[in-house]
Design a protein around this motif. Sequence first.
Motif, PDB file in Angstrom:
ATOM      1  N   VAL A  91       0.838  -1.205   0.000  1.00  0.00           N
ATOM      2  CA  VAL A  91       0.000   0.000   0.000  1.00  0.00           C
ATOM      3  C   VAL A  91       0.870   1.252   0.000  1.00  0.00           C
ATOM      4  O   VAL A  91       0.628   2.208  -0.765  1.00  0.00           O
ATOM      5  N   CYS A  92       1.890   1.264   0.855  1.00  0.00           N
ATOM      6  CA  CYS A  92       2.770   2.434   0.917  1.00  0.00           C
ATOM      7  C   CYS A  92       3.490   2.650  -0.410  1.00  0.00           C
ATOM      8  O   CYS A  92       3.565   3.778  -0.920  1.00  0.00           O
ATOM      9  N   THR A  93       4.007   1.569  -0.981  1.00  0.00           N
ATOM     10  CA  THR A  93       4.731   1.677  -2.250  1.00  0.00           C
ATOM     11  C   THR A  93       3.806   2.140  -3.369  1.00  0.00           C
ATOM     12  O   THR A  93       4.135   3.055  -4.133  1.00  0.00           O
ATOM     13  N   ALA A  94       2.632   1.505  -3.474  1.00  0.00           N
ATOM     14  CA  ALA A  94       1.691   1.853  -4.538  1.00  0.00           C
ATOM     15  C   ALA A  94       1.201   3.283  -4.403  1.00  0.00           C
ATOM     16  O   ALA A  94       1.075   4.012  -5.405  1.00  0.00           O
ATOM     17  N   SER A  95       0.927   3.725  -3.187  1.00  0.00           N
ATOM     18  CA  SER A  95       0.417   5.084  -2.973  1.00  0.00           C
ATOM     19  C   SER A  95       1.455   6.133  -3.348  1.00  0.00           C
ATOM     20  O   SER A  95       1.150   7.123  -4.019  1.00  0.00           O
ATOM     21  N   LEU A  96       2.704   5.912  -2.935  1.00  0.00           N
ATOM     22  CA  LEU A  96       3.759   6.881  -3.232  1.00  0.00           C
ATOM     23  C   LEU A  96       4.048   6.956  -4.727  1.00  0.00           C
ATOM     24  O   LEU A  96       4.132   8.043  -5.306  1.00  0.00           O
ATOM     25  N   ILE A  97       4.198   5.789  -5.347  1.00  0.00           N
ATOM     26  CA  ILE A  97       4.501   5.772  -6.779  1.00  0.00           C
ATOM     27  C   ILE A  97       3.339   6.356  -7.582  1.00  0.00           C
ATOM     28  O   ILE A  97       3.538   7.094  -8.553  1.00  0.00           O
ATOM     29  N   ASN A  98       2.114   6.018  -7.169  1.00  0.00           N
ATOM     30  CA  ASN A  98       0.948   6.516  -7.897  1.00  0.00           C
ATOM     31  C   ASN A  98       0.868   8.044  -7.850  1.00  0.00           C
ATOM     32  O   ASN A  98       0.473   8.693  -8.820  1.00  0.00           O
ATOM     33  N   LEU A  99       1.259   8.642  -6.726  1.00  0.00           N
ATOM     34  CA  LEU A  99       1.245  10.096  -6.601  1.00  0.00           C
ATOM     35  C   LEU A  99       2.260  10.741  -7.550  1.00  0.00           C
ATOM     36  O   LEU A  99       1.987  11.757  -8.183  1.00  0.00           O
ATOM     37  N   PHE A 100       3.434  10.117  -7.653  1.00  0.00           N
ATOM     38  CA  PHE A 100       4.467  10.671  -8.528  1.00  0.00           C
ATOM     39  C   PHE A 100       4.142  10.446  -9.998  1.00  0.00           C
ATOM     40  O   PHE A 100       4.368  11.313 -10.837  1.00  0.00           O
ATOM     41  N   VAL A 101       3.595   9.261 -10.300  1.00  0.00           N
ATOM     42  CA  VAL A 101       3.317   8.935 -11.702  1.00  0.00           C
ATOM     43  C   VAL A 101       2.111   9.699 -12.222  1.00  0.00           C
ATOM     44  O   VAL A 101       2.130  10.276 -13.313  1.00  0.00           O
ATOM     45  N   SER A 102       1.036   9.711 -11.411  1.00  0.00           N
ATOM     46  CA  SER A 102      -0.209  10.327 -11.866  1.00  0.00           C
ATOM     47  C   SER A 102      -0.303  11.811 -11.536  1.00  0.00           C
ATOM     48  O   SER A 102      -1.160  12.508 -12.078  1.00  0.00           O
TER      49      SER A 102
END
Length: 217
Positions: A91-102
């Motif tokens: 969850v932490c990894t997906a949330s952080l990456i999603n914020l940077f990517v999207s």
Amino acid sequence: MGAVGIRKINVHRIGRWSGVLGDILSVTAGYALTAAFCGLTFMADATIYLIFLSSTLLFSELLNSYDDGFSYLTQKQRLPITVGITFVLSVCTASLINLFVSAFMLLPVWCYITFFVLSYTFLLCVRFALLEALIRIRRAQSLLILYYPGCPDKFLNKLRKKAEEIGTVEFYMLSPDEEDGVEQRIDACDRVLLLENIPGDVRDKYKLYSLQKQKNI
């Protein structure tokens, strides 16, 4: 599946790949249901789905949960912790990456929360069901443990405890002077464990025989 079919199953290999497939299906089902609840297409925000799925598989592999050295009974007891750690990291990894990517969240916050909660629930339930099935298969199998005189009783008792999920466990002490009946015992079992205190030539002899009989060693 008949008893003979169950006895020939390589439980370890089935368990590993079933765990991977189960995690993929769990996360996919969680995202699909979330999309349905939110009234969206399946690929409305594929980024979070793909990142979370990849993270789950990665952290499960790093935590060795697909190839755990513990018995299936022990894995079942530790499952909430193992899945919980994997889930939090994912969850932490997906949330952080999603914020940077999207750059911003494409869906309402409650949709992401629903996705994570459903995925965790499915991950836990599928893993529990899988381990229960593997335990049932193991309990239909038999194990023959061969050893030479001088093997400590404490070590044999530890082996007996680790093999508690196997249906039938037989300990057989090989004699330096007489080895009659060993091959018949190997014929009758599903798996063979040869301990290190058996002389190399004797161990190789029964290892080769077990391989010829297609036994798991």
